[in-house]
Motif scaffolding. Structure first.
Motif, mmCIF file in Angstrom:
data_model
loop_
_atom_site.group_PDB
_atom_site.id
_atom_site.type_symbol
_atom_site.label_atom_id
_atom_site.label_comp_id
_atom_site.label_asym_id
_atom_site.label_seq_id
_atom_site.Cartn_x
_atom_site.Cartn_y
_atom_site.Cartn_z
ATOM 1 N N LEU A 1 13.562 52.303 26.449
ATOM 2 C CA LEU A 1 12.198 52.101 26.912
ATOM 3 C C LEU A 1 12.120 50.933 27.882
ATOM 4 O O LEU A 1 12.760 49.902 27.680
ATOM 5 C CB LEU A 1 11.282 51.820 25.723
ATOM 6 C CG LEU A 1 11.140 52.950 24.702
ATOM 7 C CD1 LEU A 1 10.584 52.426 23.389
ATOM 8 C CD2 LEU A 1 10.233 54.044 25.252
ATOM 9 N N LEU B 1 16.682 56.119 22.477
ATOM 10 C CA LEU B 1 15.627 56.184 23.483
ATOM 11 C C LEU B 1 15.539 54.806 24.130
ATOM 12 O O LEU B 1 15.372 53.803 23.433
ATOM 13 C CB LEU B 1 14.292 56.553 22.836
ATOM 14 C CG LEU B 1 13.078 56.672 23.757
ATOM 15 C CD1 LEU B 1 13.219 57.875 24.684
ATOM 16 C CD2 LEU B 1 11.791 56.778 22.946
ATOM 17 N N PRO C 1 7.692 56.276 29.321
ATOM 18 C CA PRO C 1 7.970 57.352 28.365
ATOM 19 C C PRO C 1 9.382 57.293 27.799
ATOM 20 O O PRO C 1 9.672 57.941 26.801
ATOM 21 C CB PRO C 1 7.762 58.612 29.193
ATOM 22 C CG PRO C 1 8.064 58.174 30.586
ATOM 23 C CD PRO C 1 7.593 56.761 30.693
ATOM 24 N N ARG D 1 15.942 59.376 27.132
ATOM 25 C CA ARG D 1 16.707 59.741 25.944
ATOM 26 C C ARG D 1 18.177 59.860 26.341
ATOM 27 O O ARG D 1 18.543 60.756 27.090
ATOM 28 C CB ARG D 1 16.213 61.054 25.370
ATOM 29 C CG ARG D 1 17.070 61.609 24.232
ATOM 30 C CD ARG D 1 16.954 60.809 22.966
ATOM 31 N NE ARG D 1 15.600 60.816 22.408
ATOM 32 C CZ ARG D 1 15.228 60.063 21.380
ATOM 33 N NH1 ARG D 1 16.081 59.247 20.809
ATOM 34 N NH2 ARG D 1 13.992 60.130 20.927
ATOM 35 N N GLN E 1 13.726 53.973 13.981
ATOM 36 C CA GLN E 1 13.580 52.516 13.976
ATOM 37 C C GLN E 1 12.613 52.067 15.059
ATOM 38 O O GLN E 1 12.279 52.839 15.966
ATOM 39 C CB GLN E 1 14.944 51.852 14.199
ATOM 40 C CG GLN E 1 15.965 52.154 13.119
ATOM 41 C CD GLN E 1 17.277 51.445 13.372
ATOM 42 O OE1 GLN E 1 17.326 50.449 14.089
ATOM 43 N NE2 GLN E 1 18.343 51.947 12.783
ATOM 44 N N GLY E 2 12.182 50.831 14.958
ATOM 45 C CA GLY E 2 11.337 50.270 16.001
ATOM 46 C C GLY E 2 12.161 49.876 17.201
ATOM 47 O O GLY E 2 13.376 49.697 17.114
ATOM 48 N N PRO E 3 11.536 49.728 18.361
ATOM 49 C CA PRO E 3 12.261 49.308 19.565
ATOM 50 C C PRO E 3 12.874 47.919 19.377
ATOM 51 O O PRO E 3 12.273 47.042 18.774
ATOM 52 C CB PRO E 3 11.168 49.286 20.634
ATOM 53 C CG PRO E 3 10.098 50.194 20.119
ATOM 54 C CD PRO E 3 10.130 50.026 18.635
ATOM 55 N N TYR F 1 14.030 47.966 26.201
ATOM 56 C CA TYR F 1 14.171 48.085 24.763
ATOM 57 C C TYR F 1 15.025 49.305 24.436
ATOM 58 O O TYR F 1 14.990 50.316 25.140
ATOM 59 C CB TYR F 1 12.802 48.251 24.090
ATOM 60 C CG TYR F 1 11.904 47.041 24.179
ATOM 61 C CD1 TYR F 1 11.172 46.772 25.337
ATOM 62 C CD2 TYR F 1 11.792 46.159 23.117
ATOM 63 C CE1 TYR F 1 10.357 45.667 25.428
ATOM 64 C CE2 TYR F 1 10.965 45.038 23.188
ATOM 65 C CZ TYR F 1 10.266 44.802 24.346
ATOM 66 O OH TYR F 1 9.456 43.695 24.437
ATOM 67 N N GLN G 1 15.623 52.034 21.319
ATOM 68 C CA GLN G 1 15.035 52.514 20.078
ATOM 69 C C GLN G 1 15.900 53.615 19.480
ATOM 70 O O GLN G 1 15.947 54.730 20.003
ATOM 71 C CB GLN G 1 13.607 53.018 20.300
ATOM 72 C CG GLN G 1 12.909 53.410 18.998
ATOM 73 C CD GLN G 1 11.441 53.734 19.180
ATOM 74 O OE1 GLN G 1 11.005 54.147 20.239
ATOM 75 N NE2 GLN G 1 10.652 53.537 18.125
ATOM 76 N N PHE H 1 14.531 44.677 21.480
ATOM 77 C CA PHE H 1 14.527 44.047 22.803
ATOM 78 C C PHE H 1 15.945 43.867 23.329
ATOM 79 O O PHE H 1 16.807 43.318 22.636
ATOM 80 C CB PHE H 1 13.833 42.691 22.686
ATOM 81 C CG PHE H 1 13.829 41.869 23.937
ATOM 82 C CD1 PHE H 1 14.693 40.785 24.067
ATOM 83 C CD2 PHE H 1 12.955 42.149 24.968
ATOM 84 C CE1 PHE H 1 14.672 39.997 25.198
ATOM 85 C CE2 PHE H 1 12.932 41.365 26.111
ATOM 86 C CZ PHE H 1 13.794 40.280 26.229
#
Lengths: 114, 114
Positions: free
Chosen positions: B90, B88, B107, B110, B41-43, B35, B37, B45
């Protein structure tokens, strides 16, 4: 993929119960409702998942009415450490190789005040 | 039992360069999802790997590619980096012997593109 709507932000005080409601009007029959918590610069953490009625675990409760078009995450007696973004997701539960993706909205920023 | 691990933690790259991010899934998991991010904002896909194959892909260009190894670990590669790739990243793992529908997130890495 069902779209979800949540409040952008909420404030609460330590020790209070917090309820965050999520709307998912076009939820499908096979969809489950899942909530994640995310702290800054960390990955989301699974909180709870349910299909209907009420689900409770050691950190939260999830209330789902009969029509399943909304759901409410309930956090009992919040503390400062519960300050985070909370995401509501709707979809078919994951299984190996099912190629299910998680669709995150913008989430709800919960701020717990002393 | 180690959870999902990602490396490196932070990375700074220049526009036009290429980057490789790494993920080791939680023990017992066989499926890895990636993902992106962006700040605030939200992650979102990117794609999912199972049995060393890409099973599903989100709305990301071909500059984003990946790989899954026989030990279920995974890499995310991004070519021709753009400033907008700063985010970020994920990794989430699930499935396998866990029998759970929950996805566990690492985690994150970044990435800053200058």
């Amino acid at each position: 993929l069902a779209k979800t709507t949540q409040p952008i932000s909420m404030d609460s005080y330590e020790g209070q119960e917090v309820n965050i409601t999520c709307s998912h009007n076009n939820i499908a029959t096979n969809d489950y409702i899942t909530w994640y918590q995310q702290f800054p610069s960390q990955g989301p953490r699974f909180i709870i998942q349910g299909y209907k009625t009420k689900v409770t675990n050691e950190v939260a409760s999830l209330f789902i009415p009969a029509d399943r078009k909304s759901s409410t995450l309930s956090l009992p007696r919040v503390s400062l450490s519960d300050t985070a973004v909370y995401y509501c997701l709707v979809g078919v539960p994951f299984s190996s190789g099912s190629a299910r993706q998680l669709t995150f909205g913008s989430g709800t920023q919960l701020t717990v005040l002393p | 039992d180690a959870g999902v691990t990602q490396s490196p933690t932070h990375l700074i790259k220049t526009r036009g360069q290429q980057v490789t991010l790494r993920c080791s899934p939680k023990s017992g998991h066989d499926t890895v999802s990636w993902y992106q991010q962006a700040l605030g904002q939200g992650p979102q896909f990117i794609f999912q790997y199972y049995e060393e194959e890409e099973r599903q892909r989100g709305n990301f260009p071909d500059r984003f590619s990946g790989h899954q190894f026989p030990n279920y670990s995974s890499e995310l590669n991004v070519n021709a980096l753009l400033l907008g790739d700063s985010a970020l990243y994920l990794c989430a793992s699930s499935g396998g012997t866990s029998g759970s529908s929950e996805q566990y997130f690492g985690p994150g890495t970044r990435l800053t593109v200058t």
